[in-house]
Design a protein around this motif. Structure first.
Motif: not given
Ligand code: ZN
Length: 453
Positions: A402-407, A410-415, A419-420, A430-435
């Motif tokens: 789907i479109s704009r998956v990184e956004q 990021q929201e899931a990570e922020k909350l 896992k997503i 981007k590689k280093n997500y905290n999720i």
């Protein structure tokens, strides 16, 4: 006395006919043509405050200096966002919605909070009723003038005396002009009063906000013809029983129509919801089956939305399928995909689906959460609360990007999600997500991910 002139209007789409017909040739509705009196005296029609002619001449494109439209901020971030940055001077905005949804509350609240001088014209309520409502909203603006009037000529006279910076009309269906003899709320009155207000807005550079009532059947005269006349059409929606309200633009000559405003109805008025994801996810600690959380996008804003599903054995022959806030055809398609591609026997089951918070979601990225919620309810196994989903499901049971998956990630990570689950084909730079990002390509993989480990 002047000769009475009548004409025939379609109450559904506003098309005009010289004589009565059974079926409207413009919108194909039957029995919508109604005769209205339009005795218009052209010579007396409102000419606007500026009598001198504007110098109109054609110019080369290169000679036009590009200036951004001058905007008036409304002190309401959600409304500003949906408008594309505030009210454009001289623009006419239509705020539509079902009666009782809170249109008057929203606009009165904004009128009371704005720093600018606002003329709030009400044909719906008395001064006392407005005062009581304003007291409840706990706001007071010295610059806000209240006028209870339904005749446009009178409104223009007051406007010329008081020179407001913004005018609010509650509602367009109550207005009438002297130059037409049809009753208020009829197509010809709505058309005429709106065009007078548009003329006023353009000539005085004053933004005008109109409230327009729309019923579920859409059979109150006007809204459709109004939509073509005004610059911006805003829709205020949400279930009256839910506390959340969604404001979205259906048409915007000065901005995008993808933006969304979210409000919560409280006894002191409408509260702006700055972080919608937190309210859209209900009881996070409960270990319930049949719920899944999706990382969706509404306009430019990521939203975490909870999908609730209930699958039970059908009591009667034909199984029931019911949806709130999601397209029923899309649900049927996803159920067929589950049946055919993943071997889940849902044909004899009732399936109910609900989007929490009274939202309506069109974003295809919610598909995977819908499928997962159905599977969770069907298998009586709950999905861990720290997992969320963002992917479209195709007819072959494939999980699509789907479109704009990184956004969304990021929201899931922020909350605080751990896992997503996204499509294998999602492009993530981007590689280093905290999720933890789990990539899947087929519906079976999702099922095994959720229920087998
Ligand atoms: Zn029609």
């Amino acid at each position: 006395m002047a000769k009475t002139k009548t004409t025939f209007f379609c109450q559904n789409c506003g098309a005009q006919f010289p004589k009565w017909v059974g079926k409207c040739s413009s919108c194909n509705e039957w029995n919508t043509i109604v005769e209205e009196v339009i005795q218009k005296e052209d010579s007396k029609s409102w000419k606007g405050p500026n009598k001198e002619k504007k110098n109109t001449k054609a110019v080369k494109l290169g000679e036009i200096t590009a200036v951004n439209e001058e905007r008036i901020g409304t002190c309401n971030n959600e409304l500003n966002r949906v408008l594309g940055g505030g009210l454009v001077k001289g623009s006419v905005v239509l705020l539509g919605g079902e009666p009782g949804i809170g249109k008057s509350t929203l606009l009165l609240q904004i009128a009371l909070r704005m720093k600018n001088k606002v003329l709030y014209v009400s044909g719906e309520e008395s001064m006392t009723q407005i005062k009581l409502r304003a007291d409840r909203l706990e706001n007071s603006n010295e610059n806000c003038l209240i006028l209870t009037e339904t005749k446009t000529q009178q409104i223009f006279t007051i406007a010329q005396e008081t020179v407001p910076e913004v005018i609010v009309i509650d509602s367009i269906q109550t207005l009438h002009t002297d130059y037409i003899e049809a009753s208020p709320g009829s197509i010809s009155q709505i058309r005429e009063t709106t065009s007078e207000l548009i003329k006023y807005a353009k000539e005085t550079d004053t933004p005008v906000i109109l409230i327009g009532h729309i019923t579920k059947e859409g059979n109150i005269a006007g809204p459709k013809i109004l939509e073509h006349m005004v610059d911006v059409v805003l829709q205020f929606e949400g279930d009256r029983n839910h506390t959340y309200r969604i404001l979205r633009a259906q048409k915007n000559r000065f901005g995008s129509t993808a933006e969304l405003g979210i409000y919560e109805m409280q006894h002191t008025g409408l509260r702006e919801v700055d972080n919608p994801s937190e309210i859209l996810i209900s009881e996070k600690d409960a270990d319930l089956t049949g719920t899944a959380i999706s990382a969706t996008l509404e306009g430019m804003r990521p939203l975490m939305i909870e999908v609730q599903s209930l699958v039970s054995t059908a009591v009667y022959g034909t199984p029931q399928r019911s949806c709130t806030g999601y397209n029923i055809k899309r649900l049927n398609m996803l159920l067929a995909v589950l049946e055919k591609r993943a071997g889940f026997k849902l044909g004899a089951k009732d399936v109910f689906l609900n989007i929490a918070g009274g939202l309506r979601v069109e974003d295809p990225a919610i598909d995977l959460a819908v499928v997962s919620a159905v599977l969770s309810s069907n298998n009586e196994i709950s999905i861990p609360q720290d997992i969320c989903f963002a992917a479209e499901v195709g007819l072959a049971g494939e999980i699509r990007a789907i479109s704009r998956v990184e956004q969304r990630i990021q929201e899931a990570e922020k909350l605080g999600f751990k896992k997503i689950i996204v499509s294998k084909f999602s492009k993530i730079a981007k590689k280093n997500y905290n999720i933890e990002i789990l990539k899947v390509s087929k519906i079976e993989e999702v099922a095994s991910l959720l229920f087998l480990d």
